[in-house]
Design an enzyme around this catalytic site. Sequence first.
Site: not given
Length: 356
Positions: A60, A92, A178, A180, A206, A210
């Site tokens: 605002e 505001c 994994s 890609w 993971t 990875d």
Amino acid sequence: MLNYESVDPIETAITESLKSKIISRPNPWVGAALVPKDCQDDPKKWFLGHTQEFGKEHAEVVAIKAAGRAALSSTLYVTLEPCSHYGKTGPCTKAIIDAKISRVVVGIKDPDKNVNGSGIKVLRESGVTVDFFPDQDKLKIIKNLLPYLWHRVNGNPYFLLKMATTLDGIIATRSGDSKWVSGETSRKAVHFLRATSDAIVVGVATLKNDDPELTVRYGYDKLIKKQPERIVFGEVLGSFKATPYLRYSGEVNKFCESFKDKDFQQVMIEGGSKVAYEFLRSNLLNQITVFMAPKIYGANDGITMFSGIGTDLIADLKTGSFESVEQLGEDIRIDYLSDITVKFIESILEKNRNEN
């Protein structure tokens, strides 16, 4: 004065709000369109604003400053109720009243305990006319602001699960490979999701398989003040690309409770399948975003999205709704909202439906 294509001040304010989604947190991403008197049909004379970095001007105030004297007797369209309290910035509502704006059209009420209707009350008591967006536009704003609204109402983060899968639902081969599954366009979209998250969660498998950095890149890192917190579920020793990271062992429900004292609005879960299963089973997931690649694993020995014990009956399956489906390069992005999220959206809309 800003340029834009829309000739609808409501749609313009909504579009403007999206410019703040990365930079404004923990403040909500808000957009405003100030329409000077007798300029409703002349968009070139409108003034726009979106919330700046935390501690700086709200939407605002940006629009009012851009308008200057043109704000006198104008109409201000703003996606979220103006604040009426002192925080990092002034209220505001005071800026609106001081600028002698005659009418404010609000998207939805702000459920934050410091606002929650007080902004509207202050404006009306000062003689400013306050109206509201139509219901279909309120719904757009609610969906745009879901992590903020969920956090302000429930006190917990909005949990978003991201998965990249083959057409047959495989996230990694039997060896754990994994990289890609999805394409470059999808990976860029993932980094936008990271940039709008306060923490990124992965499981031990993971992390080991990875060795992800779990950071925001693709240019979005230049827009954020700090990288999301990195959290690993389970016991793990050693140094990885994601170091330093926080470790957590225990139930996911207690993990959720650990955010009570933090201003984390969105937590992004990036796997693996066991962590995803635990969050799904505990009914904590608000959203699942799947990037589906035009690839087929074609066997039953790969790693699926969820790893755990299933159910005997179709009637017991988790339900929700598809919020959006779009093509991203060669991939398809699917945004799924869980039942608890759909019901939450309905409850917020209902609270705002009868405002006038």
